[in-house]
Design a protein around this motif. Structure first.
Motif, PDB file in Angstrom:
ATOM      1  N   LEU A 180       0.585  -1.306   0.102  1.00 28.42           N
ATOM      2  CA  LEU A 180      -0.114   0.373   0.240  1.00 28.42           C
ATOM      3  C   LEU A 180       0.585   1.349  -0.382  1.00 28.42           C
ATOM      4  CD1 LEU A 180      -2.898   1.220   0.508  1.00 28.42           C
ATOM      5  CD2 LEU A 180      -2.271   1.305   3.163  1.00 28.42           C
ATOM      6  N   THR A 181       1.011   1.596  -1.352  1.00 28.00           N
ATOM      7  CA  THR A 181       1.531   3.409  -1.099  1.00 28.00           C
ATOM      8  C   THR A 181       0.336   3.936  -1.350  1.00 28.00           C
ATOM      9  OG1 THR A 181       3.030   2.456  -2.473  1.00 28.00           O
ATOM     10  CG2 THR A 181       2.956   4.702  -2.213  1.00 28.00           C
ATOM     11  N   VAL A 182       0.322   5.233  -0.377  1.00 24.13           N
ATOM     12  CA  VAL A 182      -1.001   6.647  -0.039  1.00 24.13           C
ATOM     13  C   VAL A 182       0.261   7.886  -0.174  1.00 24.13           C
ATOM     14  CG1 VAL A 182      -2.150   7.706   1.906  1.00 24.13           C
ATOM     15  CG2 VAL A 182      -2.301   5.232   2.035  1.00 24.13           C
ATOM     16  N   SER A 183      -0.188   8.817  -1.137  1.00 20.46           N
ATOM     17  CA  SER A 183       0.817   9.560  -1.617  1.00 20.46           C
ATOM     18  C   SER A 183      -0.646  10.833  -1.411  1.00 20.46           C
ATOM     19  CB  SER A 183       1.243   9.786  -2.874  1.00 20.46           C
ATOM     20  OG  SER A 183       1.197   8.382  -3.005  1.00 20.46           O
ATOM     21  N   ALA A 224      -3.980   6.779  -3.564  1.00 18.41           N
ATOM     22  CA  ALA A 224      -3.058   5.396  -3.540  1.00 18.41           C
ATOM     23  C   ALA A 224      -3.429   4.440  -4.629  1.00 18.41           C
ATOM     24  CB  ALA A 224      -4.646   4.788  -1.762  1.00 18.41           C
ATOM     25  N   GLN A 225      -1.994   3.504  -4.255  1.00 16.40           N
ATOM     26  CA  GLN A 225      -1.910   2.541  -4.862  1.00 16.40           C
ATOM     27  C   GLN A 225      -2.065   0.450  -3.479  1.00 16.40           C
ATOM     28  OE1 GLN A 225       1.978   3.077  -7.506  1.00 16.40           O
ATOM     29  NE2 GLN A 225       0.011   3.709  -8.776  1.00 16.40           N
ATOM     30  N   LEU A 226      -2.395  -0.082  -4.161  1.00 16.55           N
ATOM     31  CA  LEU A 226      -2.590  -1.510  -3.852  1.00 16.55           C
ATOM     32  C   LEU A 226      -2.089  -2.189  -4.784  1.00 16.55           C
ATOM     33  CD1 LEU A 226      -2.875  -2.920  -1.761  1.00 16.55           C
ATOM     34  CD2 LEU A 226      -5.463  -3.040  -2.251  1.00 16.55           C
ATOM     35  N   ASP A 227      -0.639  -2.562  -4.342  1.00 11.79           N
ATOM     36  CA  ASP A 227      -0.118  -4.010  -5.051  1.00 11.79           C
ATOM     37  C   ASP A 227       0.333  -3.093  -6.656  1.00 11.79           C
ATOM     38  OD1 ASP A 227       0.622  -6.411  -3.889  1.00 11.79           O
ATOM     39  OD2 ASP A 227      -1.799  -7.459  -4.581  1.00 11.79           O
ATOM     40  N   ALA A 249      -4.083   1.498  -8.767  1.00  7.90           N
ATOM     41  CA  ALA A 249      -4.782   2.549  -8.095  1.00  7.90           C
ATOM     42  C   ALA A 249      -6.085   1.599  -7.172  1.00  7.90           C
ATOM     43  CB  ALA A 249      -5.450   3.307  -9.372  1.00  7.90           C
ATOM     44  N   LEU A 250      -6.450   2.183  -6.188  1.00  5.18           N
ATOM     45  CA  LEU A 250      -6.913   2.233  -4.943  1.00  5.18           C
ATOM     46  C   LEU A 250      -8.476   2.880  -5.598  1.00  5.18           C
ATOM     47  CD1 LEU A 250      -7.272  -0.126  -2.883  1.00  5.18           C
ATOM     48  CD2 LEU A 250      -6.474   2.321  -1.395  1.00  5.18           C
ATOM     49  N   LEU A 300     -12.778  -3.814  -2.917  1.00  5.80           N
ATOM     50  CA  LEU A 300     -13.753  -5.584  -2.687  1.00  5.80           C
ATOM     51  C   LEU A 300     -12.650  -6.011  -3.519  1.00  5.80           C
ATOM     52  CD1 LEU A 300     -14.223  -7.466  -0.270  1.00  5.80           C
ATOM     53  CD2 LEU A 300     -16.042  -7.158  -1.640  1.00  5.80           C
ATOM     54  N   ARG A 301     -13.171  -5.869  -5.212  1.00  5.78           N
ATOM     55  CA  ARG A 301     -12.705  -6.328  -5.829  1.00  5.78           C
ATOM     56  C   ARG A 301     -10.876  -6.133  -6.077  1.00  5.78           C
ATOM     57  NH1 ARG A 301     -17.895  -4.528  -7.748  1.00  5.78           N
ATOM     58  NH2 ARG A 301     -16.172  -2.840  -8.881  1.00  5.78           N
ATOM     59  N   ALA A 302     -10.456  -5.160  -5.592  1.00  6.59           N
ATOM     60  CA  ALA A 302      -9.339  -4.461  -5.420  1.00  6.59           C
ATOM     61  C   ALA A 302      -7.974  -5.349  -4.635  1.00  6.59           C
ATOM     62  CB  ALA A 302      -9.129  -3.014  -5.423  1.00  6.59           C
ATOM     63  N   GLY A 303      -9.399  -6.149  -3.692  1.00  5.84           N
ATOM     64  CA  GLY A 303      -7.875  -6.712  -2.368  1.00  5.84           C
ATOM     65  C   GLY A 303      -7.989  -5.461  -1.030  1.00  5.84           C
TER      66      GLY A 303
END
Length: 500
Positions: A264-267, A315-318, A321-322, A331-334
């Motif tokens: 997780l990267t939050v910017s 924010a990015q997960l894996d 973009a979240l 939920l689908r994004a993980g």
């Protein structure tokens, strides 16, 4: 020679059964006038059943209940019960769209000619009740606009206006931050001096030591002990509740590998409740978010779970973009989430354990909208076993469960989708000691599986399981504490003591 004090409330040999289930086998409690008396025990110990009997919602199968030395009112005489006792529950019993004055005098409004409500008199009476008990809220404000602590005080004032001087507080601090809890305790002490008696129900044992003079412990539907708080060390109290010696230490853990990927990267995330938030969470890392209410910590976590849309930032997960403002897409994004309120956001009370636990993964359990009941039952059984949910099976209504087991169902659903990011908001609020340990053990399991975990909590025991804790103050990250922090260091950051 002093005259012995007549107990304000006394229950002896109280038993209650529901078919084959023994909810209470030997319930007893003696509460003296003017004290704050704690009632503690793990979920399922019989606390709720005893409260239902003490408030006249249910009759005991055996035993006696007395008020001021006399027998309890008849079960059907609700007016008589209101003059004896009232319970302020974790879930509000006020009507949010009505004003404070209307809530104080609901179903007993003063009337004038023609039976119409005398609004001026209603306002005057409400202001009088609030002033009598030093409840500083505007009688004309909608109750929905009140802070939780003020809503609780309105409920207490309403009970006192009926003549009751025995108030049961059921998990009153579950939704309050440290500062609000101190204000509540100060109000309780002031009311005690005015002749009000409290029965205080809490899973947070440090609160029992702060505000109560006496404690009664229930375990396995039986009375275990009643003792002055000052004479019962915390370790002995926990042992009485659990039936075994319980250590307060979390499990030993290895540091997160330095080469673990950033999941997780939050910017630069900004919204009304928080400003310019940036941080990362690596795979297998548990990061805590701490802060007083209004710090923005809950809104930030809810944004990452798809509940809100920030005004700027990303924010990015894996590496992807979240999605914001879209829970199914998150939920689908993980993202898996245990929301802040299991009653309103976490469970569908009319559905079974199996339905609640599997509702986020139905597409995995069937095709074209058809879900095989056998397959869903097997999947639900695995979740029940995995989370150690004490239940008859997946077909049991979730509304039948104790608080700890209900929260495990919410956790089971969050884990059912095998999330890459698990967002936990107040995951152990209002649950017993053993359920808390079980829920935190699941958090440790996710860490070992390489999941990124974000934990929002006011509970120091929850935050102790984190690899590091970020502290928010007025919507900004102001401090970061690696594992091994001391309580006073973290609390100083949370309360804004060591920064401007």
């Amino acid at each position: 020679m002093s005259t012995p004090t007549i107990p304000l409330v006394e229950a002896e040999g109280v038993a209650k059964r529901y078919g084959p289930t023994v909810a209470l086998q030997d319930g007893r409690i003696t509460v003296l006038p003017g004290e704050s008396h704690a009632l503690v025990g793990r979920n399922g110990a019989g606390k709720s059943t005893l409260v239902n009997i003490l408030t006249g919602l249910q009759a005991p199968d055996e035993g006696t209940v007395r008020f001021d030395g006399g027998p309890a009112p008849a079960l059907a005489d609700r007016d008589a019960w209101r003059t004896k006792v009232a319970c302020v529950y974790q879930k509000p019993t006020v009507v949010p769209e009505l004003t404070v004055a209307e809530n104080l005098f609901i179903n007993r409004q003063p009337t004038g000619r023609g039976g119409l409500i005398n609004w001026r008199r209603l306002h005057e009476q409400a202001a009088e009740v609030l002033a009598t008990w030093d409840v500083r809220v505007d009688p004309d404000v909608r109750t929905a606009e009140l802070r939780v602590e003020d809503r609780q005080m309105v409920e207490i004032a309403r009970a006192l206006s009926f003549g009751a001087r025995f108030i049961i507080l059921d998990e009153p601090t579950a939704q309050l931050d440290n500062r609000e809890i101190e204000r509540l305790f100060a109000r309780m002490r002031s009311l005690q001096e005015s002749g009000v008696t409290f029965l205080f129900i809490s899973h947070h044992l440090q609160e029992v030591y702060e505000v109560c003079q006496t404690v009664t412990v229930l375990r396995d539907a039986r009375w275990i002990t009643t003792a002055p708080v000052a004479e019962l060390p915390r370790a002995e109290l926990v042992e009485a509740m659990a039936g075994e010696a319980v250590t307060g230490q979390g499990p030993a853990r290895d540091a997160v590998p330095a080469d673990a990927p950033e999941l997780l990267t939050v910017s630069g995330l900004t919204a009304e409740a928080y400003t310019d938030i940036s941080f990362t969470v690596r795979g297998g890392e548990v990061v805590g978010l701490a802060g007083i209410s209004g710090s923005g910590k809950i809104e930030l976590a809810e944004s990452l779970a798809g509940l809100h849309t920030p005004s700027s930032g990303s924010a990015q997960l894996d590496g992807r973009a979240l999605p914001f403002g879209d829970v199914p897409a998150a939920l689908r994004a993980g993202v898996g989430c245990v929301p802040r309120d299991r009653h309103d956001e976490g469970l569908v009370p009319g559905m079974t354990i199996g339905d609640n636990a599997t509702m986020t993964v139905l597409s995995r359990l069937g095709r074209f909208g058809f879900v095989g009941s056998d397959r869903r039952a097997r999947f639900a059984d695995e979740l029940i076993e995995r989370l150690d949910i004490h239940a008859e099976g997946p077909q049991q209504p979730v509304s039948d469960l104790s608080g700890g087991n209900a929260q495990k169902v919410v956790m089971a659903r969050a884990l059912a989708s095998d999330p890459r990011l698990l967002v936990l908001i107040n995951p152990t609020a209002g649950v017993d000691v053993k359920s808390k340990e079980s829920l935190l053990a699941r958090m440790d399991s996710c860490r070992e599986d390489g999941t990124a975990v974000l934990v929002v909590s006011d509970e120091l025991d929850d935050l102790r399981r984190c690899d590091r804790v970020l502290v928010l103050f007025h919507g900004r990250i102001v401090a970061e504490h690696p594992a091994g922090w001391h309580d006073h260091e973290l609390i100083a950051s949370i309360e804004g003591v060591d920064h401007g």
